[in-house]
Write a protein that holds these residues in place. Structure first.
Motif, PDB file in Angstrom:
ATOM      1  N   HIS A 192       0.845  -1.199   0.000  1.00 10.99           N
ATOM      2  CA  HIS A 192       0.000   0.000   0.000  1.00 10.99           C
ATOM      3  C   HIS A 192       0.884   1.255   0.000  1.00 10.99           C
ATOM      4  CE1 HIS A 192      -2.709  -3.146   1.496  1.00 10.99           C
ATOM      5  NE2 HIS A 192      -3.681  -2.416   0.974  1.00 10.99           N
ATOM      6  N   PRO A 193       1.525   1.537  -1.132  1.00  7.12           N
ATOM      7  CA  PRO A 193       2.404   2.703  -1.208  1.00  7.12           C
ATOM      8  C   PRO A 193       1.680   4.017  -0.965  1.00  7.12           C
ATOM      9  CG  PRO A 193       2.018   1.770  -3.386  1.00  7.12           C
ATOM     10  CD  PRO A 193       1.487   0.790  -2.393  1.00  7.12           C
ATOM     11  N   GLU A 194       0.364   4.029  -1.192  1.00  2.00           N
ATOM     12  CA  GLU A 194      -0.398   5.255  -0.914  1.00  2.00           C
ATOM     13  C   GLU A 194      -0.423   5.555   0.579  1.00  2.00           C
ATOM     14  OE1 GLU A 194      -3.336   1.945  -0.369  1.00  2.00           O
ATOM     15  OE2 GLU A 194      -1.640   2.380  -1.685  1.00  2.00           O
ATOM     16  N   VAL A 195      -0.218   4.534   1.404  1.00  2.00           N
ATOM     17  CA  VAL A 195      -0.128   4.722   2.854  1.00  2.00           C
ATOM     18  C   VAL A 195       1.322   4.960   3.273  1.00  2.00           C
ATOM     19  CG1 VAL A 195      -0.525   3.698   5.132  1.00  2.00           C
ATOM     20  CG2 VAL A 195      -2.180   3.334   3.288  1.00  2.00           C
ATOM     21  N   SER A 196       2.238   4.105   2.836  1.00  2.40           N
ATOM     22  CA  SER A 196       3.650   4.260   3.237  1.00  2.40           C
ATOM     23  C   SER A 196       4.217   5.586   2.759  1.00  2.40           C
ATOM     24  CB  SER A 196       4.490   3.104   2.708  1.00  2.40           C
ATOM     25  OG  SER A 196       4.470   3.059   1.295  1.00  2.40           O
ATOM     26  N   GLY A 197       3.616   6.152   1.711  1.00  6.60           N
ATOM     27  CA  GLY A 197       4.090   7.436   1.207  1.00  6.60           C
ATOM     28  C   GLY A 197       3.590   8.639   1.981  1.00  6.60           C
ATOM     29  N   LEU A 198       2.651   8.431   2.903  1.00  3.27           N
ATOM     30  CA  LEU A 198       2.063   9.553   3.639  1.00  3.27           C
ATOM     31  C   LEU A 198       3.099  10.341   4.426  1.00  3.27           C
ATOM     32  CD1 LEU A 198      -1.238   7.931   4.982  1.00  3.27           C
ATOM     33  CD2 LEU A 198      -1.053   9.771   3.292  1.00  3.27           C
ATOM     34  N   ASN A 199       4.111   9.632   4.960  1.00  2.00           N
ATOM     35  CA  ASN A 199       5.117  10.336   5.763  1.00  2.00           C
ATOM     36  C   ASN A 199       6.526  10.139   5.218  1.00  2.00           C
ATOM     37  OD1 ASN A 199       5.613   7.687   6.413  1.00  2.00           O
ATOM     38  ND2 ASN A 199       5.488   7.968   8.639  1.00  2.00           N
ATOM     39  N   ALA A 200       6.620   9.749   3.943  1.00  2.00           N
ATOM     40  CA  ALA A 200       7.932   9.485   3.354  1.00  2.00           C
ATOM     41  C   ALA A 200       8.817  10.728   3.326  1.00  2.00           C
ATOM     42  CB  ALA A 200       7.768   8.930   1.939  1.00  2.00           C
ATOM     43  N   HIS A 201       8.195  11.889   3.368  1.00  2.00           N
ATOM     44  CA  HIS A 201       8.959  13.137   3.318  1.00  2.00           C
ATOM     45  C   HIS A 201       9.462  13.574   4.695  1.00  2.00           C
ATOM     46  CE1 HIS A 201       4.915  14.183   4.592  1.00  2.00           C
ATOM     47  NE2 HIS A 201       5.418  15.290   5.106  1.00  2.00           N
ATOM     48  N   VAL A 202       8.981  12.946   5.765  1.00  2.00           N
ATOM     49  CA  VAL A 202       9.343  13.378   7.126  1.00  2.00           C
ATOM     50  C   VAL A 202      10.771  12.964   7.426  1.00  2.00           C
ATOM     51  CG1 VAL A 202       8.819  13.192   9.583  1.00  2.00           C
ATOM     52  CG2 VAL A 202       6.954  13.217   7.898  1.00  2.00           C
ATOM     53  N   ARG A 203      11.547  13.878   7.908  1.00  2.00           N
ATOM     54  CA  ARG A 203      12.932  13.596   8.244  1.00  2.00           C
ATOM     55  C   ARG A 203      13.107  13.577   9.759  1.00  2.00           C
ATOM     56  NH1 ARG A 203      12.658  11.666   4.325  1.00  2.00           N
ATOM     57  NH2 ARG A 203      13.469  12.252   2.266  1.00  2.00           N
ATOM     58  N   GLN A 204      13.797  12.558  10.241  1.00  2.00           N
ATOM     59  CA  GLN A 204      14.067  12.458  11.663  1.00  2.00           C
ATOM     60  C   GLN A 204      15.033  13.557  12.070  1.00  2.00           C
ATOM     61  OE1 GLN A 204      12.365  10.284  13.260  1.00  2.00           O
ATOM     62  NE2 GLN A 204      13.205  10.362  15.333  1.00  2.00           N
ATOM     63  N   LYS A 205      14.805  14.151  13.219  1.00  2.00           N
ATOM     64  CA  LYS A 205      15.721  15.171  13.708  1.00  2.00           C
ATOM     65  C   LYS A 205      17.094  14.553  13.978  1.00  2.00           C
ATOM     66  CE  LYS A 205      12.484  18.201  16.162  1.00  2.00           C
ATOM     67  NZ  LYS A 205      12.131  18.750  17.508  1.00  2.00           N
ATOM     68  N   ALA A 206      18.145  15.315  13.726  1.00  2.00           N
ATOM     69  CA  ALA A 206      19.480  14.884  14.099  1.00  2.00           C
ATOM     70  C   ALA A 206      19.581  14.828  15.625  1.00  2.00           C
ATOM     71  CB  ALA A 206      20.522  15.846  13.554  1.00  2.00           C
ATOM     72  N   LEU A 207      20.465  13.985  16.128  1.00  2.00           N
ATOM     73  CA  LEU A 207      20.603  13.846  17.583  1.00  2.00           C
ATOM     74  C   LEU A 207      20.769  15.194  18.269  1.00  2.00           C
ATOM     75  CD1 LEU A 207      22.996  10.766  17.976  1.00  2.00           C
ATOM     76  CD2 LEU A 207      20.561  10.865  18.546  1.00  2.00           C
ATOM     77  N   GLN A 208      21.614  16.029  17.692  1.00  2.00           N
ATOM     78  CA  GLN A 208      21.923  17.306  18.354  1.00  2.00           C
ATOM     79  C   GLN A 208      20.782  18.307  18.274  1.00  2.00           C
ATOM     80  OE1 GLN A 208      23.565  15.909  15.862  1.00  2.00           O
ATOM     81  NE2 GLN A 208      24.163  17.387  14.272  1.00  2.00           N
ATOM     82  N   ASP A 209      19.757  18.020  17.459  1.00  2.00           N
ATOM     83  CA  ASP A 209      18.635  18.949  17.301  1.00  2.00           C
ATOM     84  C   ASP A 209      17.420  18.565  18.120  1.00  2.00           C
ATOM     85  OD1 ASP A 209      20.112  20.453  15.518  1.00  2.00           O
ATOM     86  OD2 ASP A 209      19.404  19.302  13.787  1.00  2.00           O
ATOM     87  N   ALA A 210      17.356  17.310  18.571  1.00  2.00           N
ATOM     88  CA  ALA A 210      16.153  16.826  19.251  1.00  2.00           C
ATOM     89  C   ALA A 210      16.092  17.297  20.689  1.00  2.00           C
ATOM     90  CB  ALA A 210      16.102  15.314  19.195  1.00  2.00           C
TER      91      ALA A 210
END
Length: 239
Positions: free
Chosen positions: A221-239
């Motif tokens: 279901h790529p229409e679901v897995s793609g919902l947050n594909a653009h979200v980038r995890q914060k770097a350790l030093q930024d979280a």
């Protein structure tokens, strides 16, 4: 033992740990997965002394899980304080924004940690092959104590990052899974993450879904897995 870190004050998605998902709170999903693994002698939630986290403490009471309250940003100290007076050699760390954890992965990590003598840290994310949000990590209590003595800055927020970035004499082990699915994301940090996780629960139900099943469904279901594909995890030093 297992410790779930939880707080209401997320910068990107405040209150996320108590959002209702499939009839129970996100935190309750994490507690259920940890309990279903059958690998932990003890389990508690480590939250903060902030007034907003009174709600987390109340949810812990409702779920029948112990709750420790400590510093807001020094999460490493919060963990070390939570261990005081408790007998354990190692700690499995969970975060309360990962409702789709697989009890089987939790159990496998615990079995491997126990089977390797002298191991100080084990993680499924040293080389990421599971979707972000399914990871499990275990630290020996003595290793956490060393981190508490030595770690500064953002390492005190992330609890275990000092151990794998400054291993010293510590023995580290990474668990990997195939086929690799490290490109997928099922952790809860943004509204788009929420849309994906809600879609998964709507389709697969109020249950702990095996990692392989979840990955297969998301691939189909790529229409679901793609919902947050653009979200980038914060770097350790930024979280």
């Amino acid at each position: 033992m297992g410790i779930i870190q939880a707080r209401m004050g997320s910068t990107r998605l405040p209150g996320k740990v108590l959002r209702e998902l499939g009839g129970r709170s996100v935190l309750a999903w994490v507690v259920r997965a940890a309990r279903e693994a059958g690998a932990l002698d003890d389990l508690l939630v480590a939250t903060t002394v902030e007034q907003t986290d009174d709600a987390v403490a109340r949810e812990c009471d409702r779920l029948g899980v112990a709750c420790h309250r400590g510093p807001v940003d020094d999460v490493l100290t919060r963990f070390v304080q939570a261990l005081e007076g408790r007998r354990c050699d190692a700690v499995m760390r969970f975060t309360a924004d990962c409702p789709l954890l697989d009890p089987a992965v939790i159990r496998e990590a615990a079995l491997v940690f126990r089977a390797v003598p002298g191991l100080d840290y084990l993680s499924t994310s040293l080389e990421r092959t599971l979707p972000r949000g399914l990871d499990v990590e275990i630290a020996r209590r003595s290793a956490l104590a060393r981190a508490d003595r030595e770690a500064t800055g953002f390492h005190r927020v992330h609890v275990t990052s000092y151990l794998y970035e400054h291993p010293g004499e510590s023995r580290l082990l990474g668990l990997t899974y195939r086929p690799a699915a490290g490109d997928l994301r099922v952790t809860l940090d943004t509204e788009d993450d929420w849309r994906l996780i809600s879609a998964v629960v709507a389709a697969l139900g109020d249950r702990c879904v095996p990692a392989r099943t979840l990955i297969g469904w998301l691939r189909e279901h790529p229409e679901v897995s793609g919902l947050n594909a653009h979200v980038r995890q914060k770097a350790l030093q930024d979280a």
